[in-house]
Design a protein around this motif. Structure first.
Motif, PDB file in Angstrom:
ATOM      1  N   THR B 144       0.815  -1.225   0.000  1.00  0.00           N
ATOM      2  CA  THR B 144       0.000   0.000   0.000  1.00  0.00           C
ATOM      3  C   THR B 144       0.851   1.279   0.000  1.00  0.00           C
ATOM      4  O   THR B 144       0.692   2.136  -0.857  1.00  0.00           O
ATOM      5  N   LYS B 145       1.769   1.382   0.955  1.00  0.00           N
ATOM      6  CA  LYS B 145       2.567   2.613   1.037  1.00  0.00           C
ATOM      7  C   LYS B 145       3.462   2.751  -0.193  1.00  0.00           C
ATOM      8  O   LYS B 145       3.698   3.853  -0.669  1.00  0.00           O
ATOM      9  N   LEU B 146       3.958   1.629  -0.667  1.00  0.00           N
ATOM     10  CA  LEU B 146       4.821   1.670  -1.847  1.00  0.00           C
ATOM     11  C   LEU B 146       4.027   2.198  -3.040  1.00  0.00           C
ATOM     12  O   LEU B 146       4.497   3.063  -3.784  1.00  0.00           O
ATOM     13  N   PHE B 147       2.793   1.699  -3.199  1.00  0.00           N
ATOM     14  CA  PHE B 147       1.961   2.171  -4.308  1.00  0.00           C
ATOM     15  C   PHE B 147       1.688   3.664  -4.165  1.00  0.00           C
ATOM     16  O   PHE B 147       1.795   4.431  -5.115  1.00  0.00           O
ATOM     17  N   LEU B 148       1.352   4.073  -2.934  1.00  0.00           N
ATOM     18  CA  LEU B 148       1.005   5.480  -2.714  1.00  0.00           C
ATOM     19  C   LEU B 148       2.176   6.416  -2.971  1.00  0.00           C
ATOM     20  O   LEU B 148       1.981   7.575  -3.288  1.00  0.00           O
ATOM     21  N   SER B 149       3.378   5.916  -2.785  1.00  0.00           N
ATOM     22  CA  SER B 149       4.537   6.785  -2.973  1.00  0.00           C
ATOM     23  C   SER B 149       5.136   6.603  -4.365  1.00  0.00           C
ATOM     24  O   SER B 149       6.251   7.036  -4.604  1.00  0.00           O
ATOM     25  N   SER B 150       4.392   5.967  -5.273  1.00  0.00           N
ATOM     26  CA  SER B 150       4.945   5.688  -6.610  1.00  0.00           C
ATOM     27  C   SER B 150       4.367   6.608  -7.683  1.00  0.00           C
ATOM     28  O   SER B 150       4.642   6.431  -8.851  1.00  0.00           O
ATOM     29  N   LYS B 151       3.569   7.553  -7.291  1.00  0.00           N
ATOM     30  CA  LYS B 151       2.912   8.468  -8.240  1.00  0.00           C
ATOM     31  C   LYS B 151       2.236   7.701  -9.369  1.00  0.00           C
ATOM     32  O   LYS B 151       2.356   8.031 -10.555  1.00  0.00           O
ATOM     33  N   MET B 152       1.554   6.646  -8.976  1.00  0.00           N
ATOM     34  CA  MET B 152       0.774   5.798  -9.886  1.00  0.00           C
ATOM     35  C   MET B 152       1.608   5.206 -11.024  1.00  0.00           C
ATOM     36  O   MET B 152       1.096   4.963 -12.111  1.00  0.00           O
ATOM     37  N   SER B 153       2.882   4.973 -10.771  1.00  0.00           N
ATOM     38  CA  SER B 153       3.698   4.318 -11.798  1.00  0.00           C
ATOM     39  C   SER B 153       3.620   2.803 -11.667  1.00  0.00           C
ATOM     40  O   SER B 153       4.115   2.077 -12.516  1.00  0.00           O
ATOM     41  N   LEU B 154       3.010   2.297 -10.594  1.00  0.00           N
ATOM     42  CA  LEU B 154       2.915   0.841 -10.407  1.00  0.00           C
ATOM     43  C   LEU B 154       1.512   0.319 -10.721  1.00  0.00           C
ATOM     44  O   LEU B 154       1.189  -0.821 -10.404  1.00  0.00           O
ATOM     45  N   GLY B 155       0.671   1.134 -11.333  1.00  0.00           N
ATOM     46  CA  GLY B 155      -0.657   0.673 -11.713  1.00  0.00           C
ATOM     47  C   GLY B 155      -1.672   1.793 -11.591  1.00  0.00           C
ATOM     48  O   GLY B 155      -1.359   2.898 -11.130  1.00  0.00           O
ATOM     49  N   VAL B 156      -2.893   1.481 -12.034  1.00  0.00           N
ATOM     50  CA  VAL B 156      -3.977   2.460 -11.974  1.00  0.00           C
ATOM     51  C   VAL B 156      -4.937   2.008 -10.879  1.00  0.00           C
ATOM     52  O   VAL B 156      -5.441   0.887 -10.921  1.00  0.00           O
ATOM     53  N   PRO B 157      -5.198   2.866  -9.879  1.00  0.00           N
ATOM     54  CA  PRO B 157      -6.091   2.430  -8.800  1.00  0.00           C
ATOM     55  C   PRO B 157      -7.540   2.387  -9.276  1.00  0.00           C
ATOM     56  O   PRO B 157      -7.966   3.268 -10.022  1.00  0.00           O
ATOM     57  N   SER B 158      -8.261   1.355  -8.869  1.00  0.00           N
ATOM     58  CA  SER B 158      -9.677   1.324  -9.248  1.00  0.00           C
ATOM     59  C   SER B 158     -10.581   1.394  -8.023  1.00  0.00           C
ATOM     60  O   SER B 158     -11.766   1.703  -8.150  1.00  0.00           O
ATOM     61  N   GLU B 159     -10.041   1.124  -6.833  1.00  0.00           N
ATOM     62  CA  GLU B 159     -10.883   1.223  -5.625  1.00  0.00           C
ATOM     63  C   GLU B 159      -9.999   1.356  -4.380  1.00  0.00           C
ATOM     64  O   GLU B 159      -8.983   0.669  -4.261  1.00  0.00           O
ATOM     65  N   PHE B 160     -10.409   2.227  -3.492  1.00  0.00           N
ATOM     66  CA  PHE B 160      -9.711   2.415  -2.223  1.00  0.00           C
ATOM     67  C   PHE B 160     -10.619   1.909  -1.090  1.00  0.00           C
ATOM     68  O   PHE B 160     -11.802   2.250  -1.072  1.00  0.00           O
ATOM     69  N   ALA B 161     -10.082   1.132  -0.174  1.00  0.00           N
ATOM     70  CA  ALA B 161     -10.864   0.683   0.993  1.00  0.00           C
ATOM     71  C   ALA B 161     -10.474   1.544   2.194  1.00  0.00           C
ATOM     72  O   ALA B 161      -9.309   1.550   2.601  1.00  0.00           O
ATOM     73  N   ILE B 162     -11.463   2.255   2.718  1.00  0.00           N
ATOM     74  CA  ILE B 162     -11.176   3.246   3.769  1.00  0.00           C
ATOM     75  C   ILE B 162     -11.983   2.925   5.023  1.00  0.00           C
ATOM     76  O   ILE B 162     -13.218   2.893   4.979  1.00  0.00           O
ATOM     77  N   PRO B 163     -11.317   2.650   6.140  1.00  0.00           N
ATOM     78  CA  PRO B 163     -12.058   2.345   7.367  1.00  0.00           C
ATOM     79  C   PRO B 163     -12.806   3.575   7.892  1.00  0.00           C
ATOM     80  O   PRO B 163     -12.328   4.695   7.738  1.00  0.00           O
ATOM     81  N   LEU B 164     -13.944   3.310   8.499  1.00  0.00           N
ATOM     82  CA  LEU B 164     -14.767   4.407   9.031  1.00  0.00           C
ATOM     83  C   LEU B 164     -14.907   4.265  10.537  1.00  0.00           C
ATOM     84  O   LEU B 164     -14.760   3.165  11.071  1.00  0.00           O
TER      85      LEU B 164
END
Lengths: 508, 390
Positions: B144-164
């Motif tokens: 997760t953190k690696l993806f977030l810090s990759s400026k979307m170079s590791l794929g295109v996000p299609s859904e985020f799961a966010i706890p409430l």
């Protein structure tokens, strides 16, 4: 024994002769972790290392890995060995890196509240060291008196205090890691550590169970020693009420520091050992910490909540005792000669159902079991059943291991999952992640460690000592066979009878 | 557009070795994809669904959904996300992902507390970075953190799961004024450490005015506002406010306002279009006063005002977002951009963090990322400019 004399000498030179050992005793001690593995397991895994090495610095670890690469020797890192899935046990011999020798607390940056430690520091020692300086570490494993910081972080790190402070990955700011190539990296810079940028690798290595590299230094967020600290225990007539209380606590607008539960069987085990234990249907232990006014208000809030759902506040002495016992949940293993723990993360709404089915499983398998656990966040319970075992009866003992797999099947069916993978549960990764992701994780492992030498054959795949990969079907079939075998045996007996028996009336 | 469409586009482009870039809302100047000739642009703005899973207390959010949509959908169920929009700007989740969630205030929790899992479509394969329902401990590698810090170079996000979490009974905001950033940051770090505050932010005195009304000062001023959000029950809020009073008494801060907190979330397209965030800069909190002083110096030299907000003031690290109102010259933007970049490098004082300089540790670190990039994107077509930096 390391076969090549040249490799052996190089390894000794990389550290020092007194930190290299091929003694049978040391190799035997490091050939298992908390889970008692019968000798017959040696047919599948070469769990006894060829040599035990105690490095002191990252550069020594790097040199050992480079030598291991040259001579094709597997390397297994090991912390306190207080886990039960074989993550710190070799599956094909080789060099075992005993990281407990890297036990320096390097520095404390008081202004930022960051302590830098080597991985072999034991949690309890770090906490004592910090308290003398006005700080504390609020998150740690229940095995804090023996577990090392590197070991717990490698398993992902949820435990005491996770409910308020998060898991290890929320509190590790950076790691120094020796890669399987022998090169050393830092995973994040302090200025990016809470707000990741520029390819943050910290979380990537946390929870990788030492299969992507060997952690040699850790920057941890620590906190000022709290002004007030207060445990409060609440007893319930039965465990269903206690599980309902867990759900209510998780829905509350305020958050205690720690929320744990203990079932009635744990207390029965304790009484069988001759220890004093309350005769209650179950217990919820809440702990509050922080500024005094805040603790007072939180206690008042949860006192009203727990009383309204049938909880009875226990005395301060009982509450204090329960808190002090948090690291000794396996005290009762003396009733057998050992204990085996199943660990699963279960959605909070499913806890009672998982508990019910686990007890039915135990009845079928003619075992005795107790459960404890804690909340790790608002939606998740760490559910930790443990059964007593007698390792002197090895067929019965090995057939009992199938309980862990069967228990994880129950938790998976209720939307839960295992806590870790290690060696024995590596195939469970297929139940945790989707097929594509598992493929990617394996590719990542082999991209970073092309020959799978650093803690290979674990975590994202299960390999036997001869390099043969075992798929989940074969593993499942083996476990099913063991479970059938266990049912054919008479009910488990222990050295001391348990007064009142257990659900199912199993005790003679 | 959905994940299946993204998959088709990525596969086709990968076969042709045609670059693909992900477009977010174009309001961040940090985007550099405009300069990639012949690139196919994937616009994620229509993937804006927000689903609330009540049983798991989870929001499943599309990359094109705005933060305000999440808040409003969660509120209908009596829930709220753990995160806040630190810069008050109502970006989409694709924007947040592109900027590593750094513009979201996370209070005392890390990324794990506010985001669990991201479903990702990549040219090589689809994958998930973590787990929807659980923290990603001990279940294989956490991406997760690696993806977030990759400026979307590791794929295109299609859904985020966010706890409430449950909506708090009461939430109050205390605003304290300081004549200099150094005292404000020190007080903010103390409050952050106490556990009373849900979030601690810092902003220049003219920030709100610039953002809301487009008014600007002639020159940046040293005074600033510390904004502390406290929530819980009434007695708990009182205890928190007493603690903050104690901190303020020992510093130069003065409480100017207490009010029930309704977090301000402004649609970036509704504010003065001439106001631009100049960059998003993760900084060591210790170095923050030095950076802000430098911005004041540039303001004096250029006779132009900069405003700023600092999200998530913690004792460890903080995120600085300077803003400017146009008209502005490229030279001016360049001056502040270069200043921030140079300061970051200088303040780190550690060449490990400059892979461009060829440091061995940084190179090894980047090699890991490049290896993963090749696994998920064998022809290196997705947001190729990100990896080209290295």
């Amino acid at each position: 024994m390391i076969e090549s004399e040249v490799a052996r000498r190089s390894l000794i030179r990389a550290v020092r002769p007194d930190r290299y050992s091929e003694s049978l005793l040391e190799r035997l001690v490091t050939s298992h972790d908390l889970a008692p593995m019968p000798k017959v397991a040696a047919l599948a895994f070469k769990m006894m290392p060829d040599a035990v090495i105690r490095p002191k610095e990252a550069e020594e670890v790097a040199e050992v890995i480079q030598i291991a690469n040259s001579w094709d020797i597997p390397v297994t890192p090991r912390g306190g060995g207080s886990w039960g899935f074989g993550g710190a046990v070799p599956n094909n011999g080789g060099v075992l890196l005993d990281m407990t020798s890297m036990d320096k607390i390097i520095s404390l940056d008081a202004e930022r509240g960051i302590v830098r430690v080597q991985p072999g520091v034991v949690w309890l020692r770090l906490d004592e060291w910090l308290r003398r300086r006005g700080y504390f570490v609020p998150y740690y494993p229940s095995s804090a008196p023996g577990a090392t910081i590197g070991g717990w972080i490698s398993t992902g790190g949820v435990g005491v205090g996770s409910y308020k402070y998060g898991a290890a990955r929320d509190n590790v700011r950076s790691l120094q890691v020796v890669l399987p190539s022998g090169r050393i990296i830092d995973t994040a810079h302090i200025s990016d550590s809470k707000h990741p940028s520029q390819f943050d690798l910290t979380s990537f290595f946390i929870g990788s169970e030492g299969s992507l590299g060997i952690v040699t230094s850790i920057d941890l967020q620590v906190y000022p020693d709290p002004e007030a600290f207060f445990p409060a225990s609440y007893s319930f007539a039965n465990m269903d009420m206690a599980y309902n209380a867990l759900a209510k606590i998780s829905e509350a607008r305020l958050k205690p520091y720690h929320v744990a539960f203990v079932d009635d069987n744990t207390f029965r085990f304790l009484r069988a050992m001759g220890r004093e234990a309350p005769e209650v249907g179950g217990m919820i232990n809440l702990v509050f910490e922080g500024q005094k006014a805040k603790v007072d208000e939180e206690l008042k809030f949860f006192d009203a909540l727990m009383t309204s759902i049938g909880g009875k506040r226990e005395s301060d002495a009982v509450s204090h005792h329960e808190w002090m016992e948090r690291s000794y949940e396996l005290r009762t293993k003396k009733l057998g000669t050992g204990a085996v723990i199943g660990e699963a993360l279960v959605p909070i709404g499913e806890t009672a159902a998982v508990a019910r089915e686990t007890l039915q499983l135990v009845k079928k398998m003619k075992m005795s079991l107790a459960v404890n656990g804690y909340l790790i966040d608002r939606g998740t319970v760490a559910f930790l059943p443990y059964y007593l075992t007698d390792e002197r009866r090895w067929i019965k003992s090995i057939s009992s291991l199938s309980f862990v797999k069967k228990f994880l099947d129950i938790s998976n069916a209720h939307g839960g999952r295992g806590v870790g993978l290690g060696l024995f549960m590596a195939n469970n990764v297929r139940a945790m992640r989707d097929v594509n992701t598992v493929k990617l994780l394996r590719k990542i492992k082999y991209d970073i460690d092309p020959h799978g030498r650093v803690n290979g054959g674990k975590t994202v795949e299960l390999k036997l000592r001869f390099g043969i990969r075992v798929g989940p079907r074969l593993f499942r079939a083996g476990m099913n066979a063991l479970a059938i075998l266990k049912r054919m045996y008479p009910r488990d007996k222990y050295d001391r009878p348990v007064p009142g028996g257990f659900p199912g009336g199993e005790h003679p | 557009m959905g994940p299946a469409d993204i998959k088709k586009v990525l596969t086709e482009c990968s076969d042709r070795k045609q670059p693909v870039v992900t477009a977010t809302s174009e309001i961040l100047q940090t985007h550099s994809w405009h300069n990639i000739p012949g690139a196919v642009i994937i616009d994620l703005s229509r993937m804006n669904a927000v689903r609330i899973d009540l049983q798991r207390r989870l929001a499943l959010v599309g990359p094109g959904a705005k933060f305000s949509s999440l808040v409003s959908e969660a509120q209908k169920a009596g829930l709220a996300p753990e995160m806040e929009a630190a810069a008050c700007l109502d970006f989409t989740f694709a924007d947040w992902a592109h900027e590593s969630l750094r513009m979201l205030s996370t209070s005392n929790s890390g990324v794990d507390g506010i985001l669990r899992n991201i479903k990702v479509t990549a040219p090589g394969m689809d994958y998930q970075t973590g787990f929807d329902s659980f923290p990603a401990n001990g279940g294989g590698y956490d991406l997760t953190k690696l993806f977030l810090s990759s400026k979307m170079s590791l794929g295109v996000p299609s859904e985020f799961a966010i706890p409430l979490r449950p909506v708090p009974e009461i939430a109050m905001k205390r605003i304290c004024k300081f004549d200099n950033a150094e005292s404000a940051i020190s007080a903010g770090a103390q409050v952050s450490r106490s556990g009373y505050a849900r979030s601690v932010k810092l902003k220049s005195n003219g920030f709100d005015e610039m953002l809301a009304a487009g008014k600007t000062q002639k020159q940046s001023k040293a005074d600033c506002l510390l904004v502390i959000r406290v929530e819980g029950t009434k007695p708990l809020i009182d205890a928190g406010m007493n603690f903050i009073d104690g901190v303020m008494a020992k510093s130069s801060g003065k409480t100017v306002e207490d009010k029930p907190d309704i977090p301000m979330i402004v649609d970036p397209l509704s504010i003065n279009p001439a106001v631009w965030p100049l960059g998003i800069c993760s900084v060591d909190t210790k170095a923050l006063p030095y950076l802000l002083k430098g911005i004041l110096d540039i303001s004096k030299r250029s006779n132009r005002a900069f405003e700023y907000t600092v999200s998530d003031v913690t004792p460890t690290s903080s995120v600085l977002i300077p803003l400017i109102q146009g008209p502005y010259s490229k030279e001016l933007l360049g001056a502040i951009g270069t200043y921030l970049a140079d300061s970051r490098v200088a303040l780190r004082g550690n060449p490990n963090w400059n892979p461009i300089l060829g440091d061995a540790r940084a190179v090894s670190r980047v090699d890991i990322v490049k290896g993963i990039k090749k696994l998920v994107d064998p022809n290196m077509i997705l947001n190729p400019h990100v990896m080209e930096v290295f």
